[in-house]
Design a protein around this motif. Structure first.
Motif: not given
Length: 408
Positions: A194-203, A205-221
């Motif tokens: 979430t910290a990484m996604m928030d960093m990309y969001s503020k920067a 970088d929508l693409t990287r933010a979406k990647e992290i968001f999808g990774e959280i879902i894939l990991l079942g977190l």
């Protein structure tokens, strides 16, 4: 001849050794000149000696610090917490003498670790003190601490470092810290991602933010309000308001609600675009989340209706504010007056102001100036001044009557 040459060479060598004791490469060069057969080898040795002498670093001196302090450094030392243990205070009194990027910081921390043998609690106290001082060295000390076994680093420590990098928009350093953490075998949990996604969001970088968001879902977190909020803000910054609203609905289905600032940011985006329907939906979602709208949120909704030329709905919002016990701000009133002016509805605007005054709402400076400018453009300046004087007289009379009633 030979018996005279040897003492001469020996004398010359003795003189060189006495005058160039600290620079052995010069002696090697002189010897190379004297013995022609081994000249190349001796020149190589001389070059190595010179390089070693040049690259030799001065020995670190712990006691060299805390002398000749400036006034600001003395003030910083006096401001240290009196509860700091002596081993922590010894380090802090020297750290305040350094500036960002000082090469002495690493050797200083290494000496402190070797001499004081600190535990994790000591490191945390030092970092806490640096944070309280808002020291620019906080990041550098944390970077060094993560490499020390005595600090016993964990995932949360790396999360804090990445959060600092995110605030400073140092994305590359944050990514390096993230990969270093994974290289040391630490697991990536939901807070770190979430910290990484928030960093990309503020920067932005929508693409990287979406990647992290999808990774959280894939990991079942689990996805909490912060993870959703970071992704919603990323969509808002990318002007993808429909996607952001979809996430709001997903959260509502799970009984998860974003923070007030996230709702406000989405409401502001719809408002500035003049999308009154979207603004109204978000305004309803705010109330469904249990958040009481303040005057700024109401002003954003009024603005959306005014930009879309739906003035009656804007007036209705102001009436609802009064019913809910929220006093309409000057901005709300000025927005409605501006909308009336665009469609040249002077009489309706005056009736609107009269209604407000009858309900005990005073007309502030911003709407008064807007109204005066409107009348000035109509060429009725004198009439406006007279009206404003009467309004001022009425207000003073009402205040006087109220004071006399209270005194009774």
């Amino acid at each position: 001849m030979a018996s005279l040459a040897i003492p001469a060479l020996h004398s010359s060598g003795t003189k060189a050794s006495s005058t160039t004791a600290t620079k052995p490469w010069k002696l090697a060069c002189q010897c190379a000149c004297a013995s022609g057969g081994h000249g190349a080898e001796l020149q190589l040795l001389a070059a190595e000696a010179e390089e070693a002498a040049v690259s030799e670093e001065p020995r670190f001196r712990w006691d060299a610090f805390c002398s000749d302090l400036t006034e600001s450094q003395e003030r910083a030392i006096r401001g240290l917490s009196p509860k700091l243990p002596n081993r922590c205070k010894a380090l802090m009194t020297r750290v305040v003498c350094l500036s960002p990027g000082d090469e002495n910081l690493g050797p200083m921390l290494a000496y402190w670790v070797k001499a004081m043998k600190p535990k994790r609690a000591d490191w945390l106290l030092v970092l806490k003190e640096l944070k309280a001082m808002e020291s620019p060295l906080l990041t550098e000390v944390l970077e060094c601490a993560l490499l020390e076994n005595s600090f016993e680093p964990n995932v949360r420590d790396y999360t804090k470092l990445i959060h600092i990098y995110g605030k400073q928009k140092l994305l590359q350093k944050a990514e390096e810290a993230f990969h270093a953490m994974k290289g040391r075998g630490f697991p990536c949990d939901q807070v770190m991602l979430t910290a990484m996604m928030d960093m990309y969001s503020k920067a932005g970088d929508l693409t990287r933010a979406k990647e992290i968001f999808g990774e959280i879902i894939l990991l079942g977190l689990p996805l909490d309000k912060r993870a959703y909020g970071s992704m919603i803000m990323a969509y808002i910054r990318a002007d993808m308001l429909a996607k952001a609203e979809d996430l709001i609905k997903q959260m509502e289905d799970q009984q998860i609600f974003a923070g007030k600032e996230v709702y406000k940011a989405l409401l502001r985006a719809f408002s500035y675009k003049g999308d009154s329907d979207g603004a109204q939906r978000i305004f309803d979602a705010i109330q469904f989340a249990g958040i009481v709208p303040d005057t700024k949120m109401c002003a954003l909704l009024v603005n959306a209706y005014c930009l879309s030329n739906r003035i009656p709905e804007a007036v209705c919002v102001i009436r609802n504010m009064r019913s809910a016990g929220v006093t309409p701000c000057d901005r709300c009133i000025a927005l409605v007056l501006g909308a009336y002016e665009k469609v040249n509805m002077l009489e309706t605007a005056l009736a609107f102001l009269t209604e407000l005054e009858e309900n005990g709402i005073e007309i502030g400076q911003e709407p008064s100036q807007l109204l005066a400018a409107w009348f000035r453009r109509l060429g009725v300046v004198h009439e406006v001044e007279q009206v404003l004087k009467e309004l001022s007289m009425d207000t003073k009379t009402k205040q006087t009557v109220a004071v006399s009633v209270e005194q009774r």
